[in-house]
Write a protein that holds these residues in place. Sequence first.
Motif: not given
Lengths: 56, 341, 262
Positions: C157-179
Amino acid sequence: MTAALIDLDHVGHYLHWGFIQLSVANAVIIGLMVVIFVVAIALPFRAGHRARRGGR
Amino acid sequence: MTALGLDGASGTQTLADAALQSDDSEWHGPVIRYDLAKEFVIALVAMVVLAVALAIVFSSPDEAPATITAWASSSPSDFLTTAVAELDGSSPTAGYGPPYNAWAPGEGQKIGPLGVERWVGVHTPVDTAHDFVLAPLGIIAKSDPALAAGLTRYESASAADQQQWTTAYTKALDKVSFSGSSVVVPPGRYGPVPTMMSALLQMARGGSLDGALLSSPRFYGTDYTKPLLFLADGSYLADKANAQHLAGNQWGMMNETGNYPGQAWLWLYTMWYQIPPFTHTGNADALIWSLMMLLSLALLLLPFIPGLRSIPKLVPVYRLIWRDHYRRLATESPGGGPRAG
Amino acid sequence: MSATTDPGAPAQATPDPDVARSRMWTSRLREAAVRSLPPEKLLPDTQPSYVASWVYVFGVLTLAALAVIIASGTILVLKGPSWWHLSKAGLFMNSIHLWSVELFMFFMVLHLWGKFFMAAWRGKRALTWMTGVVSFLLSIGAAFTGYISQQNFDSQWISTQAKDGLNSVGVGAFFNVLNFGQMLLWHVLLLPVVVVVIVALHLLLVRRRGVVRPLPLPAHRRSVSRETSPGHEQVVTAAAAATPTGGTTGSPLGAGPADKTS
């Protein structure tokens, strides 16, 4: 040894004030923090062995 | 006096004189013996005892992960609705944009005029139709000629046909029923989609879809991007989260499953999601992230921010903390008192 | 090569007689380190008399909790990420790890509150405050990667939710919380190392500057000026008589010899 003495695995209890929702567990922790901070300030601190006056 | 300053100067000044010196000067006033090493050892023992005691009394939560198997078994209609959306590109993941797939112009969260989300490219490519539906079905189609035929028909059909089938099937799922392992929908023109979806549902219920989504081309995999995105597109995961007060609009970021304490330190971060204007905007994530970055910067640079850095002088907590010191000062030098500010 | 040794002075006071050696990076590094943090300053056995409040223990409690986090985390590392799901001993160790994290954050925030109300950044201690804040923020990040590495429903749950916050500022591409692999490595190696380094810096800075003095009481802030205080003159005289020994934090009054004791 690892079976919890107090089982916290049930659905949580929550407090509601207006738009604030706080779990009881978190509320306890935050409350404890405030209490301990106040107590730390209020409790006298035994100053131990005082003033080595006059240098070496 | 040696270059290394071995002792010598502590206690050479009276309390009153020492208190007159500036904040960055060495303290040469009265000192007390203070055993740092002993203090640390006592603190360490205390923390070990406390942590062990808490572990014995409360243990820790470990709620079993949701699986696609469980999802498909307990909420088959939600599973099918999600699967069709993945197939026709209408699911949240399919339309997400970077880093999973390309943007449509104008989409994406913004901070004011800055389309930050768009600047990053597609770093973690996910093709929902292929990755979540067609590729897994391709595995079992090897031993299922009817499915294989259906897949071929679907993949060779025109985009218009595909869209028509999936749209019709999605509508039909409102009235879906399940009889044994059969998926029953009202009659309509769905092409091979019902065959594909039934097979996918069976695959999911049987347990092999979880593994099929995870496995990497190289045998070993630790990247759960695909199964997690698929799971999160449905309602199953969110329903479980809602039941545990973990949802975004329930201050969920602070919470833990069950009655365990969660992450109280995230209170400010999650608070913004609960109040306007953030509740009404699709840019909430980007805006709140930026706001928290700004506030963190303010905390970091507090010593340099006039006004904020003066708050401790105005809120007299310090008078309580150092009350012994002030009392001693008043006793020793009734006229002098502490240094000018 | 000129020998400038004064036979009367203790060895440590003399500049290194070997000029070539005194240009060496090693010697200069050592001397700079010893100048800024001689042993008596690194591990003093006294503190100013105003260090007399229980508020002062929150820092060491935070540090002790961090030690327990690292120790329990290390044991979890020994047996791998599946252990605690399968074994009672593993679950117990995970529980210690979780509760020591709660204790760590608990006392760290109390330490922050205390230091804020003491305005502990005064007297060139801004960097001490800043390293503290950075430790705080990094610790939240370290805890975050830990929650994501649990391999249970919570981490899903935490990872699928947090990804949205991180992706919204472009960080998610490099810091993949689902990985999971990436998150586990960040949690077990990268972030703990950075946290420990920053905490170590923080501690060295605390020792270097010493514990900040009490704030002056407002009633006395206006009535006493430095120039007219009799005590000031004595102090200045003492300072004039003392031999500066370098590395002094100095003060506008020039008060106090540049001693390294607390």
